[in-house]
Motif scaffolding. Structure first.
Motif, short mmCIF file in Angstrom:
data_model
loop_
_atom_site.label_atom_id
_atom_site.label_comp_id
_atom_site.label_asym_id
_atom_site.label_seq_id
_atom_site.Cartn_x
_atom_site.Cartn_y
_atom_site.Cartn_z
N ILE A 176 0.21 58.23 42.28
CA ILE A 176 -1.00 57.75 42.94
C ILE A 176 -1.10 56.22 42.93
N GLY A 177 -0.07 55.57 42.42
CA GLY A 177 -0.05 54.11 42.43
C GLY A 177 -0.95 53.46 41.40
N ALA A 178 -1.09 54.10 40.24
CA ALA A 178 -1.94 53.56 39.17
C ALA A 178 -1.08 53.19 37.97
N LYS A 179 -1.64 52.39 37.07
CA LYS A 179 -0.94 52.06 35.83
C LYS A 179 -1.27 53.11 34.78
N ASP A 212 -6.51 60.04 46.59
CA ASP A 212 -7.40 59.30 47.49
C ASP A 212 -8.69 58.87 46.82
N LYS A 213 -8.70 58.80 45.49
CA LYS A 213 -9.93 58.46 44.77
C LYS A 213 -9.93 57.04 44.23
N GLU A 214 -9.01 56.21 44.70
CA GLU A 214 -8.96 54.79 44.33
C GLU A 214 -8.92 54.59 42.82
N ILE A 215 -8.11 55.40 42.17
CA ILE A 215 -7.93 55.29 40.72
C ILE A 215 -6.83 54.28 40.43
N SER A 216 -7.12 53.31 39.56
CA SER A 216 -6.14 52.28 39.23
C SER A 216 -5.60 52.44 37.80
#
Length: 264
Positions: free
Chosen positions: A161-164, A137-141
Motif C-alpha cells: 500500500i506504499g506505507a512505511k 485506498d485509505k491514505e495510510i502512511s
C-alpha cells in the motif's frame, strides 16, 4: 482474568483452562467437522445483517458473529469481519490453515498457531491480499506492527500500500531513543516502545497483529501513536478471541479481523 468457578485464564495467542472449569463449559480438543461458513440472513430489509463467522478447526462450537454497531448516545464500538460474502474461498482457506495446539506452552492451553498458515503459500497470500484490498485506498502512511507476529504481516502490507513499517517492540529491543507506553496484563504490567521520529504528527496509521485477545498490546500501540499526533485509522488482526472482550479495550478505535476463534 480469573473467576472463582468455571474460570478461564487467557494469555496471548492461547486459552488457559483452570482446573475448576465445568465439563459443560470446557473446550473440546478433538478435531471438529470441516469448516463451514454461514451465510448472512435477515428477516426484513431493515433488520441488521449477521456478518459471517469463520470457525477455526479443532473446535466444536462457535461464538455469535460480531456486528458493526453505532450508537448516538454511547461510545462507538466497531468490529468488522473480513468479507460480506461468507462463501469467499480465501476465508475458508485461511481458517483451515490455522492450527490449534492443545497444552502448549503448558497444560490447559489451546494455542492458536499461525505457523501452519505461513507454510501454506496460498493461504498466506490470501491473508495479505485481504488486508491490502481493504487499506490500499485509505491514505495510510504508517503500518505499525506489534512484536512479534505483527512483524510477519505488517511489512508485506506496508509495501503493497506504499506505507512505511514501524515496529512496536518490548523494552530494550530498539537501539535508538524511544517513547514508551505501559499497559496492564493479567498479572502485573508490560511496556511497549517505539522509536522517536519513526512517525510524524498528522500521519495515518494501521496497527496490525496476528491476534486480539484482551486488547492490551493493541491499546498500548494506539496510545503511543496518538501521543505523537498520529491518527489511527484501524486495528487489524488475523484472529480474534471475542470472549476476552479485547474489542472493548480499544474504545472507539475500529477493529477488523479475518476469522473468529471459537471459545468455551
Amino acid at each position: 482474568m480469573m473467576q472463582s468457578t468455571n474460570s478461564i485464564l487467557f494469555r496471548s495467542n492461547s486459552l488457559t483452562l483452570s482446573p475448576a472449569v465445568n465439563n459443560s463449559r470446557s473446550i473440546a480438543t478433538s478435531l471438529a467437522p470441516p469448516f463451514k461458513a454461514s451465510a448472512a440472513k435477515t428477516s426484513s430489509p431493515s433488520a441488521t445483517p449477521t456478518l459471517p463467522l469463520i470457525s477455526l478447526r479443532n473446535y466444536r462450537s462457535a461464538l455469535p458473529s460480531p456486528r458493526c454497531t453505532v450508537s448516538d448516545s454511547e461510545t462507538v464500538q466497531v468490529q468488522e469481519m473480513a468479507a460480506e460474502d461468507a462463501q469467499d474461498p480465501r476465508l475458508a482457506r485461511i481458517a483451515s490453515a490455522i492450527r490449534v495446539i492443545p497444552d502448549f506452552p503448558k497444560p490447559g492451553i489451546l494455542f492458536q498457531d499461525i505457523t501452519t498458515l505461513l507454510l501454506d503459500t496460498q493461504a498466506f497470500k490470501d491473508t495479505i491480499d485481504l488486508f491490502v484490498e481493504r487499506y490500499k485506498d485509505k491514505e495510510i502512511s504508517v503500518v505499525a506492527g506489534i512484536e512479534a507476529r505483527g512483524f510477519i504481516f505488517g511489512p508485506p502490507i506496508a509495501l503493497a500500500i506504499g506505507a512505511k513499517f514501524v515496529p512496536m517492540r518490548k523494552p530494550n529491543k530498539l537501539p535508538g531513543k524511544v517513547i514508551s507506553e505501559e499497559y496492564s496484563l493479567e498479572y502485573g504490567t508490560d511496556t511497549m516502545e517505539m522509536h522517536v521520529g519513526a512517525v510524524e504528527a498528522g500521519e495515518r496509521a494501521l496497527v496490525i497483529d496476528d491476534l486480539i485477545a484482551t486488547g492490551g498490546t493493541l491499546g498500548a500501540a494506539i496510545k503511543l501513536l496518538e501521543r505523537v499526533g498520529v491518527k489511527v485509522v484501524e486495528c487489524a488482526c488475523v484472529i480474534a478471541l471475542p470472549e476476552l472482550k479485547g474489542r472493548e479495550r480499544l474504545g472507539d478505535n475500529p477493529l477488523f479481523v479475518l476469522v473468529n476463534a471459537p471459545g468455551a
